[in-house]
Design a protein around this motif. Sequence first.
Motif, short mmCIF file in Angstrom:
data_model
loop_
_atom_site.label_atom_id
_atom_site.label_comp_id
_atom_site.label_asym_id
_atom_site.label_seq_id
_atom_site.Cartn_x
_atom_site.Cartn_y
_atom_site.Cartn_z
N TYR A 176 42.69 9.79 63.21
CA TYR A 176 42.35 10.62 64.37
C TYR A 176 41.50 9.84 65.37
O TYR A 176 41.73 9.91 66.59
N GLU A 191 43.80 7.48 67.28
CA GLU A 191 44.72 8.17 68.17
C GLU A 191 44.00 8.88 69.31
O GLU A 191 44.56 9.06 70.39
N ARG A 192 42.75 9.27 69.06
CA ARG A 192 41.98 9.94 70.11
C ARG A 192 41.77 9.02 71.30
O ARG A 192 41.68 9.47 72.45
N HIS A 228 50.71 15.36 61.59
CA HIS A 228 51.54 15.17 62.77
C HIS A 228 52.80 16.04 62.72
O HIS A 228 53.27 16.52 63.77
N ILE A 266 50.08 16.28 72.74
CA ILE A 266 50.86 15.05 72.68
C ILE A 266 52.34 15.41 72.84
O ILE A 266 52.81 16.39 72.26
N THR A 319 56.78 11.84 70.99
CA THR A 319 55.73 10.94 70.51
C THR A 319 55.24 11.38 69.13
O THR A 319 55.03 10.55 68.23
N LEU A 322 55.46 9.16 65.72
CA LEU A 322 54.26 8.88 64.92
C LEU A 322 54.42 9.40 63.50
O LEU A 322 54.01 8.74 62.54
#
Length: 265
Positions: free
Chosen positions: A79, A82-83, A142, A163, A167, A171
């Motif tokens: 996280y 990805e943040r 995800h 998101i 995508t 992921l």
Amino acid sequence: MILTSSSPVSWLLALAAAVAYAVPAAAASRLGAAAARNALLVAWLLHGAVLVWGLWGDAPRFGFAPALSMTAWLVLTVYAVERQLFPQMQSRWVLAGLGAAAIVLAMLFPGQPLHVTASAWLPLHLALGIACYGLFAAAVVHAWLMTRAERHIRQAEDPHSGIPLLTLERLTFRFVTAGFVLLTATLLAGWLFGETLYGRAWRWDHKAVFSMLSWLTFATLLLGRARFGWRGRNAVRVLYAGSALLLLAYVGSRFVLEVVLGRSA
């Protein structure tokens, strides 16, 4: 519960990490973005220290709760990365609550002491195996976000509120692929070097059976996506099934042994 079995250092680190996680989890609406991010960073660092001490400290221990704790820490690591790439991600307080719960559970059930005759490579093998849990847990998160995004699209809600769907799908399967590679390496290490790592050769117990079933499930998922273009709900269901089998392989087996049966092996 075997709370008193934990070392004082481990207990203090875990308590500090749980409190640090509780701050952004309980006060998410009152903290600014920078303050919440800093609090989560402190908690994440303390959590990592707890995990390192648990495996390489004065009295190394491991079990189902530390495995879940390490999984939660890895999900938080994903996280954090990805943040930076997707600032629209808004799950900070949920993950902080997950981290706090994982820490408390590991405090209550710190697991069994690692045998003094165990190989020095055993903690590394355990860490490799739990890394699989972290990657597949990230894939599950995800996949859940992907399912929610699909629902928002069907309900004609704002498609730019999170998101992008494609995508998320990309992921999800990247995490599945990486987790599958690590799972394969972990199973091969246990099969080839089980006697060195655990003092006994590979045997077909509940953990081995569930691990192989999960491996076959993930292999089927990746093959189905590559050959037949599997995606959407059907692919997510297979992912959930494989993750459930993997959870039963170690965490489920150790929970039964440590909590239900009250023994170490």
